[in-house]
Design a protein around this motif. Structure first.
Motif, mmCIF file in Angstrom:
data_model
loop_
_atom_site.group_PDB
_atom_site.id
_atom_site.type_symbol
_atom_site.label_atom_id
_atom_site.label_comp_id
_atom_site.label_asym_id
_atom_site.label_seq_id
_atom_site.Cartn_x
_atom_site.Cartn_y
_atom_site.Cartn_z
ATOM 1 N N ALA A 107 2.921 0.242 -10.673
ATOM 2 C CA ALA A 107 1.976 1.364 -10.727
ATOM 3 C C ALA A 107 2.634 2.639 -10.200
ATOM 4 C CB ALA A 107 0.719 1.036 -9.920
ATOM 5 N N SER B 197 0.815 -1.224 0.000
ATOM 6 C CA SER B 197 0.000 0.000 0.000
ATOM 7 C C SER B 197 0.844 1.268 0.000
ATOM 8 C CB SER B 197 -0.961 0.018 1.188
ATOM 9 O OG SER B 197 -2.048 -0.843 0.946
ATOM 10 N N GLU C 271 -3.016 2.785 -13.916
ATOM 11 C CA GLU C 271 -4.373 2.281 -13.688
ATOM 12 C C GLU C 271 -4.485 0.809 -14.088
ATOM 13 O OE1 GLU C 271 -8.944 3.796 -14.215
ATOM 14 O OE2 GLU C 271 -7.474 4.505 -15.677
ATOM 15 N N SER D 290 2.028 -3.142 -7.512
ATOM 16 C CA SER D 290 1.973 -1.831 -6.852
ATOM 17 C C SER D 290 3.216 -1.005 -7.167
ATOM 18 C CB SER D 290 1.834 -2.009 -5.343
ATOM 19 O OG SER D 290 0.632 -2.668 -5.029
ATOM 20 N N SER E 106 1.338 -8.786 -5.589
ATOM 21 C CA SER E 106 0.707 -7.516 -5.233
ATOM 22 C C SER E 106 1.742 -6.397 -5.111
ATOM 23 C CB SER E 106 -0.068 -7.670 -3.922
ATOM 24 O OG SER E 106 -0.593 -6.431 -3.508
ATOM 25 N N LEU F 142 -2.883 -1.293 -11.371
ATOM 26 C CA LEU F 142 -3.720 -1.353 -10.177
ATOM 27 C C LEU F 142 -4.910 -2.298 -10.352
ATOM 28 C CD1 LEU F 142 -3.725 2.420 -9.192
ATOM 29 C CD2 LEU F 142 -2.521 0.561 -8.018
ATOM 30 N N ASN F 143 -5.321 -2.524 -11.598
ATOM 31 C CA ASN F 143 -6.482 -3.372 -11.870
ATOM 32 C C ASN F 143 -6.135 -4.813 -12.217
ATOM 33 O OD1 ASN F 143 -8.717 -1.572 -11.467
ATOM 34 N ND2 ASN F 143 -8.011 -0.471 -13.262
ATOM 35 N N ALA G 60 -2.954 5.038 -6.627
ATOM 36 C CA ALA G 60 -4.411 5.076 -6.771
ATOM 37 C C ALA G 60 -4.954 6.494 -6.597
ATOM 38 C CB ALA G 60 -5.061 4.128 -5.765
ATOM 39 N N GLN H 10 0.839 1.439 -3.659
ATOM 40 C CA GLN H 10 -0.488 1.340 -4.256
ATOM 41 C C GLN H 10 -1.373 2.545 -3.938
ATOM 42 O OE1 GLN H 10 -2.819 -1.971 -2.814
ATOM 43 N NE2 GLN H 10 -3.595 -2.381 -4.878
#
Length: 171
Positions: A139, A82, A152, A136, A132, A155-156, A89, A85
């Motif tokens: 991204a 995170s 994007e 991340s 993950s 992230l998807n 985001a 991420q």
């Protein structure tokens, strides 16, 4: 960077109103940098739900990003995905019209933090990464270089979608 003691946090907004609780969440994050076991672990759960709620972002989101990136840069142990991420985001949401303008007092620090994400990813390149974390980090790199559309996509992506792409299933 807006100090965590600054009274202006009370003027900033998040998904649930005034962002007076965000400084405490960011303070808590300083001691909770390790990878989490699930999305409901604090302080990430509250940070995500407040700052990037169902894909929407808020003025407090922009003020929080420099703190999140700084904590990731200063941490020398493996970090949670995170850290890459959430800033990615937030920028994707902002650039796709799902957030307000960046407050003037936060703009320079916000953009500097995003630009430094590539370097912060590099600081953690020798950590063990699961899928993950890899997505991340990719991204975050894309956001740092201004490629919001690529960020994007990263992230998807998930394992199922990656498998479909690899099998060239585009129905």
């Amino acid at each position: 960077m807006l100090s965590l003691e600054d009274h202006r946090w009370g003027e900033l907004q998040h998904a649930y109103g005034r962002a007076v609780d965000v400084p405490d969440l960011l303070r808590e994050l300083r001691s909770a940098t390790s990878p989490t076991k699930g999305y409901q672990e604090e302080p990430w759960y509250s940070l995500w739900s407040s700052l990037c709620h169902q894909g929407d972002v808020y003025t407090a989101s922009y003020a929080a990003v420099p703190h999140i990136v700084e904590i990731a840069a200063e941490t020398r142990t493996p970090i949670d995905s995170s850290f890459f991420q959430l800033p990615a985001a937030i920028e994707v949401a902002r650039r796709t019209g799902r957030g307000p303008e960046i407050p003037a007092e936060c703009a320079d620090d916000y953009h500097r933090a995003l630009a430094s994400l590539g370097e912060v990813v590099s600081l953690h390149r020798n950590d063990a990464w699961d899928q993950s974390m890899l997505l991340s980090a990719m991204a975050a790199q894309a956001v740092a270089k201004g490629h919001v559309d690529v960020a994007e996509v990263m992230l998807n992506l998930d394992s199922d979608l990656i498998a479909k792409i690899n099998r060239l299933e585009f129905n």
